[in-house]
Design a protein around this motif. Structure first.
Motif, PDB file in Angstrom:
ATOM      1  N   GLN A 192      -4.701  15.220  -9.385  1.00  0.00           N
ATOM      2  CA  GLN A 192      -3.484  15.737  -8.744  1.00  0.00           C
ATOM      3  C   GLN A 192      -3.091  14.882  -7.535  1.00  0.00           C
ATOM      4  O   GLN A 192      -2.981  15.356  -6.410  1.00  0.00           O
ATOM      5  CB  GLN A 192      -3.707  17.206  -8.356  1.00  0.00           C
ATOM      6  N   ARG A 193      -2.928  13.600  -7.792  1.00  0.00           N
ATOM      7  CA  ARG A 193      -2.500  12.687  -6.722  1.00  0.00           C
ATOM      8  C   ARG A 193      -1.367  11.842  -7.288  1.00  0.00           C
ATOM      9  O   ARG A 193      -1.437  11.402  -8.442  1.00  0.00           O
ATOM     10  CB  ARG A 193      -3.654  11.765  -6.300  1.00  0.00           C
ATOM     11  N   CYS A 194      -0.360  11.591  -6.463  1.00  0.00           N
ATOM     12  CA  CYS A 194       0.749  10.779  -6.986  1.00  0.00           C
ATOM     13  C   CYS A 194       0.279   9.344  -7.196  1.00  0.00           C
ATOM     14  O   CYS A 194       0.914   8.580  -7.915  1.00  0.00           O
ATOM     15  CB  CYS A 194       1.964  10.845  -6.086  1.00  0.00           C
ATOM     16  N   THR A 195      -0.856   8.987  -6.611  1.00  0.00           N
ATOM     17  CA  THR A 195      -1.438   7.658  -6.806  1.00  0.00           C
ATOM     18  C   THR A 195      -2.456   7.629  -7.953  1.00  0.00           C
ATOM     19  O   THR A 195      -3.053   6.584  -8.219  1.00  0.00           O
ATOM     20  CB  THR A 195      -2.149   7.224  -5.512  1.00  0.00           C
TER      21      THR A 195
ATOM     22  N   ALA B 277       0.506  15.937   8.199  1.00  0.00           N
ATOM     23  CA  ALA B 277       0.077  15.132   9.355  1.00  0.00           C
ATOM     24  C   ALA B 277       0.789  13.787   9.372  1.00  0.00           C
ATOM     25  O   ALA B 277       1.271  13.346  10.428  1.00  0.00           O
ATOM     26  CB  ALA B 277      -1.435  14.923   9.316  1.00  0.00           C
ATOM     27  N   TRP B 278       0.884  13.117   8.203  1.00  0.00           N
ATOM     28  CA  TRP B 278       1.462  11.774   8.265  1.00  0.00           C
ATOM     29  C   TRP B 278       2.983  11.791   8.396  1.00  0.00           C
ATOM     30  O   TRP B 278       3.606  10.772   8.596  1.00  0.00           O
ATOM     31  CB  TRP B 278       0.942  10.855   7.186  1.00  0.00           C
ATOM     32  N   LYS B 279       3.580  12.985   8.323  1.00  0.00           N
ATOM     33  CA  LYS B 279       5.011  13.077   8.602  1.00  0.00           C
ATOM     34  C   LYS B 279       5.251  13.591  10.041  1.00  0.00           C
ATOM     35  O   LYS B 279       6.133  13.104  10.745  1.00  0.00           O
ATOM     36  CB  LYS B 279       5.682  14.002   7.579  1.00  0.00           C
TER      37      LYS B 279
ATOM     38  N   PRO C 217       1.112   0.732   5.574  1.00  0.00           N
ATOM     39  CA  PRO C 217       2.240   1.362   4.885  1.00  0.00           C
ATOM     40  C   PRO C 217       1.870   1.965   3.533  1.00  0.00           C
ATOM     41  O   PRO C 217       1.066   1.412   2.789  1.00  0.00           O
ATOM     42  CB  PRO C 217       3.251   0.233   4.707  1.00  0.00           C
ATOM     43  N   PHE C 218       2.523   3.091   3.238  1.00  0.00           N
ATOM     44  CA  PHE C 218       2.320   3.828   1.993  1.00  0.00           C
ATOM     45  C   PHE C 218       3.688   4.059   1.373  1.00  0.00           C
ATOM     46  O   PHE C 218       4.603   4.536   2.039  1.00  0.00           O
ATOM     47  CB  PHE C 218       1.651   5.174   2.315  1.00  0.00           C
ATOM     48  N   GLY C 219       3.818   3.753   0.081  1.00  0.00           N
ATOM     49  CA  GLY C 219       5.074   4.035  -0.599  1.00  0.00           C
ATOM     50  C   GLY C 219       5.236   3.145  -1.805  1.00  0.00           C
ATOM     51  O   GLY C 219       4.420   2.245  -2.040  1.00  0.00           O
TER      52      GLY C 219
ATOM     53  N   PHE D 143      10.434  13.958   2.551  1.00  0.00           N
ATOM     54  CA  PHE D 143      10.029  14.819   1.431  1.00  0.00           C
ATOM     55  C   PHE D 143       8.973  14.134   0.584  1.00  0.00           C
ATOM     56  O   PHE D 143       9.077  12.943   0.281  1.00  0.00           O
ATOM     57  CB  PHE D 143      11.261  15.112   0.562  1.00  0.00           C
ATOM     58  N   THR D 144       7.962  14.903   0.164  1.00  0.00           N
ATOM     59  CA  THR D 144       7.049  14.465  -0.895  1.00  0.00           C
ATOM     60  C   THR D 144       6.971  15.586  -1.918  1.00  0.00           C
ATOM     61  O   THR D 144       6.804  16.750  -1.551  1.00  0.00           O
ATOM     62  CB  THR D 144       5.638  14.176  -0.335  1.00  0.00           C
ATOM     63  N   GLY D 145       7.094  15.230  -3.189  1.00  0.00           N
ATOM     64  CA  GLY D 145       7.024  16.240  -4.245  1.00  0.00           C
ATOM     65  C   GLY D 145       7.553  15.681  -5.550  1.00  0.00           C
ATOM     66  O   GLY D 145       7.428  14.480  -5.820  1.00  0.00           O
TER      67      GLY D 145
ATOM     68  N   ALA E  42      -5.901   5.334  -6.339  1.00  0.00           N
ATOM     69  CA  ALA E  42      -5.685   6.382  -5.332  1.00  0.00           C
ATOM     70  C   ALA E  42      -6.681   6.219  -4.187  1.00  0.00           C
ATOM     71  O   ALA E  42      -7.715   5.571  -4.345  1.00  0.00           O
ATOM     72  CB  ALA E  42      -5.857   7.749  -5.974  1.00  0.00           C
ATOM     73  N   GLY E  43      -6.357   6.853  -3.056  1.00  0.00           N
ATOM     74  CA  GLY E  43      -7.262   6.812  -1.902  1.00  0.00           C
ATOM     75  C   GLY E  43      -6.853   5.665  -1.005  1.00  0.00           C
ATOM     76  O   GLY E  43      -7.324   4.543  -1.166  1.00  0.00           O
ATOM     77  N   VAL E  44      -5.957   5.974  -0.054  1.00  0.00           N
ATOM     78  CA  VAL E  44      -5.383   4.898   0.754  1.00  0.00           C
ATOM     79  C   VAL E  44      -5.812   5.030   2.213  1.00  0.00           C
ATOM     80  O   VAL E  44      -6.234   6.100   2.649  1.00  0.00           O
ATOM     81  CB  VAL E  44      -3.836   4.927   0.650  1.00  0.00           C
ATOM     82  N   ASP E  45      -5.692   3.945   2.953  1.00  0.00           N
ATOM     83  CA  ASP E  45      -5.987   3.965   4.385  1.00  0.00           C
ATOM     84  C   ASP E  45      -4.855   4.674   5.138  1.00  0.00           C
ATOM     85  O   ASP E  45      -3.734   4.754   4.645  1.00  0.00           O
ATOM     86  CB  ASP E  45      -6.136   2.543   4.918  1.00  0.00           C
TER      87      ASP E  45
ATOM     88  N   TRP F 207       1.888  20.565  -2.507  1.00  0.00           N
ATOM     89  CA  TRP F 207       0.622  21.308  -2.397  1.00  0.00           C
ATOM     90  C   TRP F 207      -0.607  20.421  -2.517  1.00  0.00           C
ATOM     91  O   TRP F 207      -1.716  20.861  -2.212  1.00  0.00           O
ATOM     92  CB  TRP F 207       0.559  22.403  -3.476  1.00  0.00           C
ATOM     93  N   ASN F 208      -0.463  19.178  -2.960  1.00  0.00           N
ATOM     94  CA  ASN F 208      -1.674  18.432  -3.340  1.00  0.00           C
ATOM     95  C   ASN F 208      -2.424  17.809  -2.167  1.00  0.00           C
ATOM     96  O   ASN F 208      -3.608  17.506  -2.291  1.00  0.00           O
ATOM     97  CB  ASN F 208      -1.346  17.381  -4.412  1.00  0.00           C
ATOM     98  N   PHE F 209      -1.743  17.604  -1.026  1.00  0.00           N
ATOM     99  CA  PHE F 209      -2.428  17.166   0.203  1.00  0.00           C
ATOM    100  C   PHE F 209      -1.966  18.102   1.319  1.00  0.00           C
ATOM    101  O   PHE F 209      -1.078  17.766   2.108  1.00  0.00           O
ATOM    102  CB  PHE F 209      -2.113  15.692   0.513  1.00  0.00           C
ATOM    103  N   PRO F 210      -2.590  19.299   1.404  1.00  0.00           N
ATOM    104  CA  PRO F 210      -2.041  20.356   2.283  1.00  0.00           C
ATOM    105  C   PRO F 210      -2.076  20.040   3.771  1.00  0.00           C
ATOM    106  O   PRO F 210      -1.322  20.630   4.537  1.00  0.00           O
ATOM    107  CB  PRO F 210      -2.936  21.563   1.987  1.00  0.00           C
TER     108      PRO F 210
END
Ligand SMILES: NC(=O)C1=CN([C@@H]2O[C@H](COP(=O)(O)OP(=O)(O)OC[C@H]3O[C@@H](n4cnc5c(N)ncnc54)[C@H](OP(=O)(O)O)[C@@H]3O)[C@@H](O)[C@H]2O)C=CC1
Ligand SMILES: O=C(O)CCC(=O)C(=O)O
Length: 476
Positions: free
Chosen positions: A277-280, A154-156, A444-446, A221-223, A437-440, A146-149
């Motif tokens: 509420q960001r995983c970063t 979009a990125w998936k 790559p993200f992960g 999956f993200t969660g 937090a706050g990425v381009d 829910w945190n990036f609705p």
């Protein structure tokens, strides 16, 4: 109006569920259909039958659909940003920023469609040639939090479609509105029937039916870590490729030689913006003793100036927590921190505003240790703990002493320490004098350790997950 699921190109009704605004629980954002298990199976079957044509579709068609989608998202960013802020509770500027990111992601992957490439190599055997190509993985199941609705769907979805896969999307039940809008745009942009399917509803029904299906070839999956583990076990059972982005307990190190203003701004952003509420997000502020007291004083002053209020109100710095359950989790951890002996130096109270909502004052603990639960477990709210350390070496050791490894930050003016930290932080992403937090959108993200599993998301690296490599040998 009931917002319906999209299955095989048709809008399909289902039991209605109300999408509630966390800034004002009297405000119903909209009614959204919940899919049942049969709907989910129909969506998966539709994605399977659409796959052969879509994977062979001319690249200019795939390019045009992604480009049109990205362009419309960008053109409607204010309106979609309002919807996002209203259903999730991040502030309007944060929400417009997220929508913009979603549009840019579609534009980026529209470009990637035209840059698909392979390799031709000589064989060690005379007269034999080798081609290395990438093929779609097939039907991709997308389960999002829910945190990036809009940005996470979009990125998936964008790379999945760019590389010729078909998609079944299950967005978080709390925030179906932005995902519905995204799919509606894709549908109108010309995505053929079955190429993108939307099944809204509960994880225990919709998500679980996806996990149990033998016809989903790859699942992204993200969660939470708990659900991530279910995804992993079910995927192994079905010989399915999978990718997990889960939690974080990201450290932000502040060294004696840091520019105080830069350090405080980065810490406030890392720990408290987007309501934490960001995983970063950073919930561990690891501060060396020479700057500790000045940093805590400046940070506390800064927190005192932040406005917590309705996400749509201009001047709000921090919106509400997403729902009652998450709010309970945050306040439980604030109680745990106190009981563990950390000092609550600022905030932590529930707030009343003009409308009924889940408002929480940012909470800052000091005198915390890295062994406390507030320093080890993901809280996922506007709660951070300052951990005092002697020097850089201890700061690095504490930063790495965690079961997570998504993002890691440092505030320093020392090139030596910045360089050493970039090389030795045990995290997938490292930030120097910037928020954790706050990425381009194009890189790559992960993470590592308990934060992530599988290939990186985003940018060109996304191809690793969404394609399967084929090596072909030909005797000339
Ligand atoms: N890494 C990150 O970005 C995020 C981390 N979290 C962490 O997780 C905690 C709990 O948040 P929560 O939303 O409950 O996280 P979940 O892991 O439950 O939710 C993520 C997604 O998984 C779905 N899901 C839930 N159960 C299943 C299942 N059995 N099979 C398949 N899919 C399922 C959810 O559906 P639905 O919600 O519709 O039931 C949602 O779409 C947070 O407090 C935070 O610590 C949460 C969100 C994002
Ligand atoms: O920090 C960001 O920009 C992305 C964070 C994110 O992806 C998440 O919280 O799930």
């Amino acid at each position: 109006m009931l917002h319906k699921n999209l299955i095989a190109g048709e809008w399909v009704a289902g039991d209605a569920s109300a999408n509630i605004n966390p800034s004002n629980t009297h405000d119903v954002v909209g009614e959204f259909a919940r899919a049942n298990a049969d709907d989910v199976r129909a969506a998966i079957a539709a994605a399977k039958s659409a796959l052969p044509a879509w994977s062979q579709a001319p690249i200019l068609i795939r390019h045009a659909i992604l480009k049109k989608t990205g362009d419309e998202i960008l053109a409607r960013k204010e309106e979609l940003g309002r919807l996002l802020a209203r259903e999730e509770g991040k502030t309007l500027p944060e929400a417009i920023g997220e929508v913009t990111r979603a549009g840019q992601i579609f534009d980026f992957f529209a470009g990637e469609v035209l840059r698909l490439s392979g390799e031709t190599l000589p064989s060690v055997r005379p007269g034999v040639g080798i081609d290395i190509t990438r093929e779609p993985v097939g039907v991709v199941g997308v389960i999002t939090p829910w945190n990036f609705p809009i940005a996470i769907p979009a990125w998936k979805i964008a790379p999945a479609l760019a590389y010729g896969n078909t998609v079944v999307l299950k967005p978080a039940d709390l925030v179906p509105g932005s995902a519905w809008s995204l799919v509606e745009i894709l549908h109108r942009a010309g995505a053929p029937a079955g190429v993108v399917n939307l099944v809204m509803g509960r994880g225990s029904v919709v998500g679980q039916t996806m996990l149990d299906s033998p016809d989903i070839n790859a699942l992204t999956f993200t969660g939470s870590a708990a659900t991530g583990k279910r995804v992993a076990l079910a995927s192994i059972e079905h010989n399915r490729k999978f990718q997990l982005e889960m939690g974080g307990k990201n450290p932000f190190v502040v060294l004696d030689d840091a520019d105080l203003e830069v350090a405080v701004e980065a810490a406030v952003n890392s720990s408290f913006f987007s309501t934490g509420q960001r995983c970063t997000a950073s919930s561990r502020l690891i501060v060396t003793e020479g700057i500790h007291d000045r940093f805590v004083a400046a940070l506390t002053r800064r927190l005192g100036g932040l406005v917590v209020d309705d996400a749509l109100k201009s001047g709000t710095h921090i919106g509400p927590v997403v729902d009652e359950g998450q709010l309970r989790q945050d306040t439980d951890y604030i109680d745990i921190g106190r009981q563990e002996g950390a000092r609550l130096a600022f905030g932590g109270n529930r707030l009343e505003r003009a409308t009924p909502g889940f408002y929480l004052e940012p909470a800052l603990f000091t005198e915390a240790t890295n062994q406390m639960r507030i320093a080890r477990e993901e809280i996922f709210g506007p709660v951070a703990a300052v951990i005092r350390v002697k020097d850089y070496d201890e700061a690095l050791a504490v930063a790495n002493d965690t079961s997570f490894g998504l993002s890691s930050g440092i505030a320093t003016t020392s090139l030596k320490h910045a360089t050493h930290f970039k090389r030795n932080a045990e995290a997938g992403m490292v930030m120097v004098n910037l928020p954790t937090a706050g990425v381009d959108f194009h890189v790559p993200f992960g993470g590592r350790k308990g934060s992530s599993f599988g290939p990186r998301e985003q940018g060109r690296y996304a191809a690793e997950f969404y394609t399967s490599v084929k090596t072909a040998y030909t005797l000339a």
